[in-house]
Design an enzyme around this catalytic site. Structure first.
Site, short mmCIF file in Angstrom:
data_model
loop_
_atom_site.label_atom_id
_atom_site.label_comp_id
_atom_site.label_asym_id
_atom_site.label_seq_id
_atom_site.Cartn_x
_atom_site.Cartn_y
_atom_site.Cartn_z
N HIS A 172 30.83 48.61 -4.35
CA HIS A 172 31.09 48.71 -5.78
C HIS A 172 31.29 50.19 -6.11
O HIS A 172 30.37 51.00 -5.91
CB HIS A 172 29.89 48.20 -6.59
N THR B 56 26.23 38.41 -3.43
CA THR B 56 26.65 37.04 -3.77
C THR B 56 27.95 36.65 -3.06
O THR B 56 28.23 35.47 -2.91
CB THR B 56 26.86 36.90 -5.29
N HIS C 219 37.22 40.47 7.99
CA HIS C 219 36.02 39.81 7.44
C HIS C 219 34.78 40.32 8.18
O HIS C 219 34.55 39.99 9.34
CB HIS C 219 36.12 38.29 7.57
N CYS D 271 38.53 37.11 1.33
CA CYS D 271 39.62 36.88 2.31
C CYS D 271 40.82 36.26 1.59
O CYS D 271 41.97 36.61 1.89
CB CYS D 271 39.14 35.97 3.43
N GLY E 214 20.88 41.09 -3.75
CA GLY E 214 21.84 40.73 -4.79
C GLY E 214 23.24 40.46 -4.29
O GLY E 214 24.16 40.30 -5.10
N HIS F 186 31.55 44.63 0.83
CA HIS F 186 32.27 45.28 -0.27
C HIS F 186 31.40 46.38 -0.85
O HIS F 186 30.17 46.29 -0.85
CB HIS F 186 32.68 44.28 -1.35
N ASP G 29 36.59 44.65 -10.41
CA ASP G 29 35.60 43.57 -10.44
C ASP G 29 35.88 42.68 -11.66
O ASP G 29 36.17 43.16 -12.75
CB ASP G 29 34.18 44.16 -10.52
P1 AMP Z 1 27.74 41.29 -4.93
O1 AMP Z 1 26.79 40.69 -5.93
O2 AMP Z 1 27.35 42.66 -4.48
O3 AMP Z 1 28.01 40.35 -3.77
O4 AMP Z 1 29.10 41.50 -5.70
C1 AMP Z 1 30.09 40.53 -5.81
C2 AMP Z 1 30.99 40.97 -6.91
O5 AMP Z 1 32.21 40.26 -6.80
C3 AMP Z 1 30.44 40.70 -8.33
O6 AMP Z 1 30.31 41.94 -9.02
C4 AMP Z 1 31.49 39.78 -8.94
O7 AMP Z 1 31.70 40.04 -10.31
C5 AMP Z 1 32.71 40.07 -8.09
N1 AMP Z 1 33.71 39.01 -8.00
C6 AMP Z 1 33.50 37.72 -7.68
N2 AMP Z 1 34.65 37.04 -7.66
C7 AMP Z 1 35.63 37.94 -7.98
C8 AMP Z 1 37.04 37.87 -8.11
N3 AMP Z 1 37.72 36.72 -7.93
N4 AMP Z 1 37.72 38.99 -8.45
C9 AMP Z 1 37.06 40.14 -8.65
N5 AMP Z 1 35.73 40.28 -8.52
C10 AMP Z 1 35.02 39.20 -8.19
#
Ligand code: AMP
Length: 114
Positions: free
Chosen positions: A102, A95, A46, A7, A93, A100, A30
């Protein structure tokens, strides 16, 4: 939501490497890429993850897929192939608890998911 990092990126409070933006979707590189192309596609609204989808907000999934198509084309990986993944829940996984996808590509990804 005040503490949601995506956000904050959407509001411009945290910098990101933007690759695509539409009315409902933002996509940025990423920060910790696992492949030459690793873009995150996020809804501006969100939404926590797939478990948080409803008939009212699920329309954004079409926007996300169209964004994936456009980004892949722009980055030249449409024909080579790419993978679109979303992690739903910490056990999968996830986090960052803002929905989102990938978009991963730019190398041979093989046929196995795990
Ligand atoms: P997930 O584990 O599927 O929740 O993916 C979260 C992704 O967000 C991870 O691949 C992180 O590397 C990425 N990430 C976290 N903070 C940032 C940020 N500030 N800018 C770009 N990517 C981010």
């Amino acid at each position: 939501m005040e503490n949601c990092i995506f956000c904050k990126i959407i509001k411009g409070e945290i910098p990101s490497s933007k690759v695509y933006e539409s009315e409902k979707v933002l996509a940025f590189n990423d920060i910790n890429p696992v492949a030459p192309v690793h873009v995150l596609i996020v809804p501006k609204e969100h939404i926590v993850n797939i478990n948080d989808l409803t008939q009212d907000n699920a329309g954004v999934l079409a926007d996300i897929h169209l964004a994936a198509k456009e980004i892949a084309k722009k980055l030249g990986i449409s024909d080579q192939g790419f993978r679109l993944i979303t992690n739903c829940g910490s056990g999968a996984g996830q986090t960052v608890f803002h929905l989102h996808y990938h978009l991963i590509g730019g190398k041979d990804l093989g046929s196995k998911l795990l």
